[in-house]
Design a protein around this motif. Structure first.
Motif, short mmCIF file in Angstrom:
data_model
loop_
_atom_site.label_atom_id
_atom_site.label_comp_id
_atom_site.label_asym_id
_atom_site.label_seq_id
_atom_site.Cartn_x
_atom_site.Cartn_y
_atom_site.Cartn_z
N SER A 1 0.82 -1.23 0.00
CA SER A 1 0.00 0.00 0.00
C SER A 1 0.84 1.27 0.00
O SER A 1 0.40 2.30 -0.49
N ARG A 2 2.05 1.21 0.58
CA ARG A 2 2.94 2.39 0.64
C ARG A 2 2.19 3.60 1.18
O ARG A 2 2.20 4.69 0.63
N THR A 3 1.51 3.42 2.31
CA THR A 3 0.69 4.46 2.93
C THR A 3 1.58 5.46 3.65
O THR A 3 2.43 5.09 4.45
N ARG A 4 1.34 6.74 3.39
CA ARG A 4 2.11 7.79 4.07
C ARG A 4 1.51 8.07 5.44
O ARG A 4 0.30 8.19 5.58
N VAL A 5 2.40 8.17 6.42
CA VAL A 5 2.00 8.46 7.80
C VAL A 5 2.85 9.64 8.27
O VAL A 5 4.05 9.67 8.06
N SER A 6 2.21 10.62 8.89
CA SER A 6 2.92 11.79 9.40
C SER A 6 2.86 11.82 10.92
O SER A 6 1.78 11.70 11.50
N ILE A 7 4.02 12.00 11.53
CA ILE A 7 4.10 12.22 12.97
C ILE A 7 4.17 13.74 13.14
O ILE A 7 5.01 14.39 12.53
N MET A 8 3.28 14.29 13.96
CA MET A 8 3.29 15.73 14.20
C MET A 8 3.50 15.99 15.68
O MET A 8 2.95 15.29 16.53
N PHE A 9 4.31 17.01 15.97
CA PHE A 9 4.60 17.38 17.35
C PHE A 9 5.10 18.81 17.39
O PHE A 9 5.51 19.36 16.36
N VAL A 10 5.06 19.41 18.56
CA VAL A 10 5.59 20.76 18.74
C VAL A 10 6.94 20.62 19.44
O VAL A 10 7.02 20.15 20.57
N GLU A 11 7.98 21.01 18.74
CA GLU A 11 9.34 20.91 19.26
C GLU A 11 9.48 21.78 20.51
O GLU A 11 9.02 22.91 20.55
N GLY A 12 10.10 21.21 21.53
CA GLY A 12 10.28 21.94 22.78
C GLY A 12 9.16 21.69 23.77
O GLY A 12 9.30 21.98 24.96
N ILE A 13 8.03 21.18 23.30
CA ILE A 13 6.92 20.85 24.20
C ILE A 13 6.77 19.33 24.29
O ILE A 13 6.70 18.78 25.37
#
Length: 185
Positions: free
Chosen positions: A81-93
């Motif tokens: 499937s080659r599904t794209r996954v994004s990890i999101m975060f706020v740097e420093g928090i």
């Protein structure tokens, strides 16, 4: 990287002499438009929800958190499937250890296809056989952004109109979306 682009609707121009290639997006952008949440309704809150398109979802989060500290790490899961996954975060928090561990677990997933959140959860949670949920699901970008600002790490998956949040405690499942829009008393 070029093969991945080609499989995701890009066209490529290959320069043989210099072993370089240029890729351009040519896929159609037919997708469901952003609409009101169906499960997590709120009287005072925003009226948009995640859709099945990863880029639209990351844009909905970036609209709420305009800081350059909002970071995104993209990964691909699924041999077929080659599904794209994004990890999101706020740097420093957010805890950098949590981000690193989540990225490691995503990279170690060996499945043919990632088409549902259950498949993803099974591989990234600490106790997959626990009866208690270890990831919070939300269809609301505003709620997702609030969790990121509280130091949690979020996951967005292409093709899935939900955001996943970790780590969470049992207390997080007792909150409703409207809690963020009302006075604390």
């Amino acid at each position: 990287e070029l093969v991945s682009d080609l499989c995701h609707g890009f066209c490529a121009i290959i320069f043989d002499g210099i072993n370089q290639a240029l890729s351009f997006e040519v896929r159609s952008t037919v997708s469901r438009s952003v609409s009101e949440p169906t499960l997590e309704k709120s009287i005072k809150g925003s009226k948009d929800s995640f859709v099945e398109t990863l880029r639209v979802n990351t844009a909905l989060v970036r609209r709420r958190i305009g800081s350059p500290k909002l970071k995104l790490i993209e990964s691909t899961v699924g041999r077929k499937s080659r599904t794209r996954v994004s990890i999101m975060f706020v740097e420093g928090i957010a805890s950098q250890e949590t981000v690193t561990e989540l990225a490691r677990r995503l990279d170690e997933i060996e499945v043919d296809g990632l088409l549902a959140t259950g498949t993803l959860e099974e591989y990234i949670v600490d106790a997959p056989r626990s009866v208690f949920p270890q990831l919070l699901h939300t269809e609301r970008p505003d709620r997702f952004a609030n969790y990121l600002l509280e130091g949690r790490v979020g996951l967005l998956v292409d093709g899935i109109p939900l955001g996943l949040v970790a780590p969470v405690t049992l207390a997080e499942f007792m909150k409703v979306t409207g809690d963020y829009y009302n006075h604390y008393l």
